[in-house]
Design a protein around this motif. Structure first.
Motif, PDB file in Angstrom:
ATOM      1  N   MET A  41       0.856  -1.187   0.000  1.00  0.00           N
ATOM      2  CA  MET A  41       0.000   0.000   0.000  1.00  0.00           C
ATOM      3  C   MET A  41       0.894   1.240   0.000  1.00  0.00           C
ATOM      4  O   MET A  41       1.684   1.442   0.910  1.00  0.00           O
ATOM      5  N   SER A  42       0.805   2.043  -1.001  1.00  0.00           N
ATOM      6  CA  SER A  42       1.644   3.229  -1.114  1.00  0.00           C
ATOM      7  C   SER A  42       0.962   4.415  -0.466  1.00  0.00           C
ATOM      8  O   SER A  42      -0.254   4.458  -0.277  1.00  0.00           O
ATOM      9  N   GLY A  43       1.781   5.441  -0.134  1.00  0.00           N
ATOM     10  CA  GLY A  43       1.231   6.668   0.407  1.00  0.00           C
ATOM     11  C   GLY A  43       0.312   7.344  -0.579  1.00  0.00           C
ATOM     12  O   GLY A  43      -0.722   7.907  -0.226  1.00  0.00           O
ATOM     13  N   GLU A  44       0.663   7.280  -1.880  1.00  0.00           N
ATOM     14  CA  GLU A  44      -0.171   7.907  -2.894  1.00  0.00           C
ATOM     15  C   GLU A  44      -1.545   7.238  -2.964  1.00  0.00           C
ATOM     16  O   GLU A  44      -2.579   7.873  -3.115  1.00  0.00           O
ATOM     17  N   ALA A  45      -1.567   5.905  -2.802  1.00  0.00           N
ATOM     18  CA  ALA A  45      -2.820   5.173  -2.915  1.00  0.00           C
ATOM     19  C   ALA A  45      -3.774   5.497  -1.781  1.00  0.00           C
ATOM     20  O   ALA A  45      -4.983   5.479  -1.932  1.00  0.00           O
ATOM     21  N   THR A  46      -3.233   5.800  -0.615  1.00  0.00           N
ATOM     22  CA  THR A  46      -4.095   6.085   0.523  1.00  0.00           C
ATOM     23  C   THR A  46      -4.436   7.563   0.645  1.00  0.00           C
ATOM     24  O   THR A  46      -5.259   7.936   1.476  1.00  0.00           O
ATOM     25  N   GLY A  47      -3.815   8.386  -0.152  1.00  0.00           N
ATOM     26  CA  GLY A  47      -4.026   9.824  -0.031  1.00  0.00           C
ATOM     27  C   GLY A  47      -3.182  10.446   1.060  1.00  0.00           C
ATOM     28  O   GLY A  47      -3.254  11.652   1.296  1.00  0.00           O
ATOM     29  N   LYS A  48      -2.407   9.644   1.742  1.00  0.00           N
ATOM     30  CA  LYS A  48      -1.530  10.156   2.791  1.00  0.00           C
ATOM     31  C   LYS A  48      -0.113  10.218   2.246  1.00  0.00           C
ATOM     32  O   LYS A  48       0.230   9.570   1.261  1.00  0.00           O
ATOM     33  N   THR A  49       0.712  11.009   2.884  1.00  0.00           N
ATOM     34  CA  THR A  49       2.088  11.127   2.441  1.00  0.00           C
ATOM     35  C   THR A  49       3.025  10.713   3.552  1.00  0.00           C
ATOM     36  O   THR A  49       2.734  10.914   4.734  1.00  0.00           O
ATOM     37  N   GLY A  50       4.148  10.144   3.164  1.00  0.00           N
ATOM     38  CA  GLY A  50       5.248   9.882   4.080  1.00  0.00           C
ATOM     39  C   GLY A  50       4.864   9.218   5.371  1.00  0.00           C
ATOM     40  O   GLY A  50       4.285   8.124   5.406  1.00  0.00           O
ATOM     41  N   LEU A  51       5.192   9.874   6.461  1.00  0.00           N
ATOM     42  CA  LEU A  51       5.024   9.309   7.787  1.00  0.00           C
ATOM     43  C   LEU A  51       3.567   8.977   8.086  1.00  0.00           C
ATOM     44  O   LEU A  51       3.272   7.940   8.703  1.00  0.00           O
ATOM     45  N   GLU A  52       2.639   9.817   7.675  1.00  0.00           N
ATOM     46  CA  GLU A  52       1.217   9.548   7.931  1.00  0.00           C
ATOM     47  C   GLU A  52       0.799   8.197   7.366  1.00  0.00           C
ATOM     48  O   GLU A  52       0.066   7.439   8.003  1.00  0.00           O
ATOM     49  N   ALA A  53       1.249   7.898   6.173  1.00  0.00           N
ATOM     50  CA  ALA A  53       0.894   6.627   5.545  1.00  0.00           C
ATOM     51  C   ALA A  53       1.524   5.453   6.282  1.00  0.00           C
ATOM     52  O   ALA A  53       0.908   4.385   6.428  1.00  0.00           O
ATOM     53  N   VAL A  54       2.754   5.627   6.758  1.00  0.00           N
ATOM     54  CA  VAL A  54       3.418   4.560   7.512  1.00  0.00           C
ATOM     55  C   VAL A  54       2.655   4.288   8.799  1.00  0.00           C
ATOM     56  O   VAL A  54       2.383   3.129   9.152  1.00  0.00           O
ATOM     57  N   LEU A  55       2.280   5.343   9.513  1.00  0.00           N
ATOM     58  CA  LEU A  55       1.562   5.174  10.771  1.00  0.00           C
ATOM     59  C   LEU A  55       0.195   4.526  10.548  1.00  0.00           C
ATOM     60  O   LEU A  55      -0.237   3.664  11.327  1.00  0.00           O
ATOM     61  N   ALA A  56      -0.492   4.929   9.485  1.00  0.00           N
ATOM     62  CA  ALA A  56      -1.783   4.316   9.166  1.00  0.00           C
ATOM     63  C   ALA A  56      -1.609   2.837   8.842  1.00  0.00           C
ATOM     64  O   ALA A  56      -2.434   1.990   9.232  1.00  0.00           O
ATOM     65  N   GLY A  57      -0.531   2.496   8.135  1.00  0.00           N
ATOM     66  CA  GLY A  57      -0.257   1.095   7.826  1.00  0.00           C
ATOM     67  C   GLY A  57       0.024   0.276   9.075  1.00  0.00           C
ATOM     68  O   GLY A  57      -0.398  -0.881   9.183  1.00  0.00           O
ATOM     69  N   ILE A  58       0.732   0.874  10.040  1.00  0.00           N
ATOM     70  CA  ILE A  58       1.008   0.185  11.305  1.00  0.00           C
ATOM     71  C   ILE A  58      -0.296  -0.126  12.030  1.00  0.00           C
ATOM     72  O   ILE A  58      -0.505  -1.239  12.529  1.00  0.00           O
ATOM     73  N   ASP A  59      -1.188   0.854  12.077  1.00  0.00           N
ATOM     74  CA  ASP A  59      -2.469   0.650  12.764  1.00  0.00           C
ATOM     75  C   ASP A  59      -3.265  -0.479  12.105  1.00  0.00           C
ATOM     76  O   ASP A  59      -3.812  -1.352  12.792  1.00  0.00           O
ATOM     77  N   ALA A  60      -3.317  -0.468  10.777  1.00  0.00           N
ATOM     78  CA  ALA A  60      -4.108  -1.468  10.058  1.00  0.00           C
ATOM     79  C   ALA A  60      -3.517  -2.865  10.192  1.00  0.00           C
ATOM     80  O   ALA A  60      -4.250  -3.865  10.210  1.00  0.00           O
ATOM     81  N   ALA A  61      -2.193  -2.946  10.294  1.00  0.00           N
ATOM     82  CA  ALA A  61      -1.519  -4.251  10.306  1.00  0.00           C
ATOM     83  C   ALA A  61      -1.243  -4.770  11.716  1.00  0.00           C
ATOM     84  O   ALA A  61      -0.572  -5.796  11.868  1.00  0.00           O
ATOM     85  N   LEU A  62      -1.769  -4.097  12.748  1.00  0.00           N
ATOM     86  CA  LEU A  62      -1.472  -4.526  14.116  1.00  0.00           C
ATOM     87  C   LEU A  62      -1.862  -5.981  14.377  1.00  0.00           C
ATOM     88  O   LEU A  62      -1.076  -6.722  14.986  1.00  0.00           O
ATOM     89  N   PRO A  63      -3.043  -6.461  13.969  1.00  0.00           N
ATOM     90  CA  PRO A  63      -3.372  -7.877  14.232  1.00  0.00           C
ATOM     91  C   PRO A  63      -2.346  -8.838  13.636  1.00  0.00           C
ATOM     92  O   PRO A  63      -1.961  -9.823  14.281  1.00  0.00           O
ATOM     93  N   ALA A  64      -1.874  -8.555  12.417  1.00  0.00           N
ATOM     94  CA  ALA A  64      -0.870  -9.425  11.792  1.00  0.00           C
ATOM     95  C   ALA A  64       0.455  -9.343  12.540  1.00  0.00           C
ATOM     96  O   ALA A  64       1.162 -10.347  12.701  1.00  0.00           O
ATOM     97  N   ALA A  65       0.805  -8.140  13.001  1.00  0.00           N
ATOM     98  CA  ALA A  65       2.044  -7.972  13.761  1.00  0.00           C
ATOM     99  C   ALA A  65       1.970  -8.754  15.075  1.00  0.00           C
ATOM    100  O   ALA A  65       2.959  -9.385  15.489  1.00  0.00           O
ATOM    101  N   LEU A  66       0.837  -8.730  15.726  1.00  0.00           N
ATOM    102  CA  LEU A  66       0.668  -9.504  16.958  1.00  0.00           C
ATOM    103  C   LEU A  66       0.765 -10.998  16.684  1.00  0.00           C
ATOM    104  O   LEU A  66       1.366 -11.753  17.477  1.00  0.00           O
ATOM    105  N   ASP A  67       0.218 -11.453  15.583  1.00  0.00           N
ATOM    106  CA  ASP A  67       0.315 -12.868  15.226  1.00  0.00           C
ATOM    107  C   ASP A  67       1.774 -13.289  15.043  1.00  0.00           C
ATOM    108  O   ASP A  67       2.184 -14.371  15.491  1.00  0.00           O
ATOM    109  N   ARG A  68       2.549 -12.434  14.379  1.00  0.00           N
ATOM    110  CA  ARG A  68       3.970 -12.767  14.184  1.00  0.00           C
ATOM    111  C   ARG A  68       4.693 -12.830  15.527  1.00  0.00           C
ATOM    112  O   ARG A  68       5.516 -13.738  15.761  1.00  0.00           O
ATOM    113  N   LEU A  69       4.404 -11.882  16.404  1.00  0.00           N
ATOM    114  CA  LEU A  69       5.034 -11.907  17.721  1.00  0.00           C
ATOM    115  C   LEU A  69       4.669 -13.182  18.472  1.00  0.00           C
ATOM    116  O   LEU A  69       5.525 -13.806  19.113  1.00  0.00           O
TER     117      LEU A  69
END
Length: 465
Positions: free
Chosen positions: A1-29
Motif C-alpha cells: 500500500m503506497s502513500g499515494e494510494a491512501t491519499g496520505k504522504t510519508g510518515l502519515e501513511a506509515v503510521l496508518a499502515g502500522i495501525d491497520a496491520a497490528l493484528p498481523a504484527a501480533l500474530d507474528r510476535l
C-alpha cells in the motif's frame, strides 16, 4: 500500500499502515514467543537456533540479506538492508530467561495469549517484554516503512543476539571479528523501559555490573554441634558478620575506596528526573515497601540510577533439608553483585571487595573465590548528539507527552561494548513498564507498548534520516 494510494504522504501513511496491520504484527510476535529460546540451559539449544532461523526468515521477507551466524554458543542474527549515507544498527536479543518456578505461572509460559486486564490488553508469555516484543517493534516499523515506500529509510543493520540472558560469552569475540560489518553511525537498542506508564524515555546512563562469589571454609568436615558446639568456628556465623560489615547504618557501602569514580548528579539533570513523572509511592508500594531502604541522603531515583550498590544475592550453608540436622557446617557461601556508576573500574573494585573480606577473616577460617570473573563499567550515552533531541521530539509527538532522558538502574553491557569495541554511540529507547514481570512468572508486555512502540520507531527513523 503506497502513500499515494491512501491519499496520505510519508510518515502519515506509515503510521496508518502500522495501525491497520497490528493484528498481523501480533500474530507474528505470538509465533516467535512460542519458541522456548532459553539460552542458559543446553536442553533448549535447538530452540535457540530455531528462534534465530525464524528471525532470519522474517527479515528476508522484508528484503534484508539475513543470516544466522554460528558461535561457540547460540547463533547471532545479522541482517542488512536499505541504502544511503546514513547507517543505523539495531540491536536486540531473542533469547529468554528460564521459566522457573513454573508452578507460579498462570498458563504455559510458551503458549502466549492476549489477556484483558483492568489497565488494558497485555501480551502474556515468556519473552513478551524481554526482549522479543521489544525487538519486534523495530522490525515491524521497518516492515511498515517498506510497505509504503518500497524501501527502508536508510542503510539498516540488524544485530540480534542469542546469549544476552546467559552472560553473552560469544558477544565480544563476534563483535571484534565482525567489526567492519557491524560498525554504523549510531546503534539503537530496544531493551529498556519507560520511567512511568505512558512517559516515553531515552536512557542516558546505565549502571555497570560486577559479580563475585566466595566460600568461607572452617572445619575440615561438618561437625556434630554437641561435640564441637562452643569451641568450633561456625562458617555461617562468621559469614554473617562479613555480610553485615559491607554496609554502615546509613546504607552506605563500607568497603574502603568503594566510591572512587562516583560522581554526583548534575543539578540540571536532577531537575529533569524530579519532573519525569516517576511515582515513588507506586514504585515502592508495588513490591510491598513503604519507604526506600538505600543510601541515606539520596532520592529513590538517585539510588536506582546514579548510586553504586553492593547487594547480597545468595547466602547459604549447612543443612537445607526438612527437619533438623545438628551440624556445624564446614562451609558457607555468598554471592554478591555490585552496580557501578560513573568511572568505577570493575577490576579495581573486585580487588577492594576481596581485600575487605580477607582482612576480616578470623583465625582458622579461609576463603576461596569464584574464578568466573564478570564485570563491566557503567555506560554514559552521548546525549548531546543531535540524534537524541530528534528522537526525543519524535517520541513526544507519538505519546503526546514530553519524552525524557533518564538513567537506568540495570546493566546492558552491549551499550558500552558498542563504544569500546566498535567506536560508536548508542541510543536506548524501550517501551516496557516496571510491572512487566521480566525474569519472573507471568511476564507480560502491554499491547499499547507494542503498538505505540512500532509507531514510535517509525517516527524516530523519519527524524533520524
Amino acid at each position: 500500500m503506497s502513500g499515494e494510494a491512501t491519499g496520505k504522504t510519508g510518515l502519515e501513511a506509515v503510521l496508518a499502515g502500522i495501525d491497520a496491520a497490528l493484528p498481523a504484527a501480533l500474530d507474528r510476535l505470538m509465533e516467535l514467543l512460542r519458541i522456548p529460546s532459553i539460552s542458559t540451559d543446553p536442553a533448549w539449544k535447538a530452540d535457540c537456533a530455531r528462534a534465530a532461523d525464524w528471525l532470519v526468515a522474517d527479515l528476508k521477507s522484508l528484503g534484508f540479506t539475513a543470516e544466522s551466524r554460528p558461535t561457540p554458543g547460540h547463533p547471532m542474527v545479522v541482517a542488512h538492508g536499505g541504502t544511503g549515507e546514513r547507517h543505523l544498527l539495531f540491536y536486540g536479543h531473542y533469547d529468554v530467561q528460564p521459566v522457573d518456578p513454573l508452578n507460579l505461572w498462570h498458563r504455559d509460559p510458551f503458549d502466549p495469549v492476549i489477556e484483558a486486564t483492568a489497565k488494558g490488553d497485555v501480551i502474556r508469555g515468556r519473552g513478551s517484554s524481554d526482549d522479543k516484543g521489544q525487538l519486534m517493534t523495530f522490525i515491524e516499523a521497518c516492515r511498515a516503512w517498506k510497505a509504503v515506500h518500497g524501501t527502508l529509510p536508510c542503510r539498516i543493520t540488524i544485530f540480534l543476539e542469542g546469549e544476552e540472558e546467559s552472560g553473552s560469552p560469544s558477544l565480544i569475540p563476534f563483535m571484534r571479528d565482525n567489526a567492519g560489518e557491524l560498525t554504523a553511525d549510531l546503534a539503537l537498542i530496544c531493551d529498556t523501559s519507560m520511567v512511568s506508564p505512558g512517559v516515553p524515555s531515552i536512557a542516558g546512563q546505565l549502571r555497570g555490573m560486577l559479580k563475585d562469589e566466595f566460600t568461607l571454609h572452617g572445619p575440615k568436615i561438618d561437625l556434630h554441634s554437641g561435640h564441637y558446639g562452643g569451641p568450633a568456628l561456625n562458617p555461617l556465623r562468621e559469614i554473617s558478620k562479613l555480610v553485615a560489615s559491607f554496609h554502615d547504618d546509613q546504607g552506605r557501602v563500607a568497603v574502603e575506596g568503594f566510591y572512587a569514580g562516583v560522581h554526583e548528579v548534575p543539578a540540571d539533570l536532577k531537575r529533569q528526573w524530579e519532573s519525569c513523572g516517576f511515582d515513588e509511592a507506586d514504585y515502592l508500594g508495588s513490591v510491598g515497601f513503604t519507604r526506600a531502604h538505600g543510601e541515606a541522603g539520596y532520592s529513590t531515583l538517585e539510588q536506582q540510577w546514579a548510586r553504586p550498590t553492593l547487594e547480597i544475592n545468595g547466602l547459604w550453608g549447612g543443612y537445607q533439608g526438612a527437619g533438623s540436622k545438628t551440624v556445624i557446617p564446614a562451609e558457607a557461601h555468598c554471592k554478591i553483585t555490585c552496580r557501578l556508576v560513573g568511572d568505577m573500574d570493575p577490576d579495581d573494585l573486585r580487588r577492594k571487595v576481596r581485600a575487605h573480606v580477607e582482612a576480616r577473616l578470623p583465625k582458622d577460617a579461609r576463603v576461596t573465590w569464584d574464578n568466573n570473573l564478570e564485570g563491566s563499567p557503567a555506560a554514559v550515552m552521548k546525549t548531546d548528539r543531535p540524534e537524541f533531541e530528534a528522537a526525543r521530539q519524535a517520541l513526544s509527538d507519538e505519546w503526546n507527552r514530553e519524552a525524557v532522558i533518564v538513567g537506568m538502574g540495570g546493566s546492558i553491557p552491549i551499550a558500552g561494548f558498542f563504544k569500546t569495541i566498535l567506536g560508536m554511540d548508542a541510543m536506548l529507547i524501550g517501551f516496557a513498564n516496571d510491572d512487566d514481570a521480566i525474569h519472573s512468572p507471568n511476564e507480560k508486555y502491554d499491547v499499547q507498548s507494542f503498538h505505540k512502540g512500532i509507531r514510535s520507531w517509525a517516527r524516530v527513523l523519519e527524524r533520524l534520516v
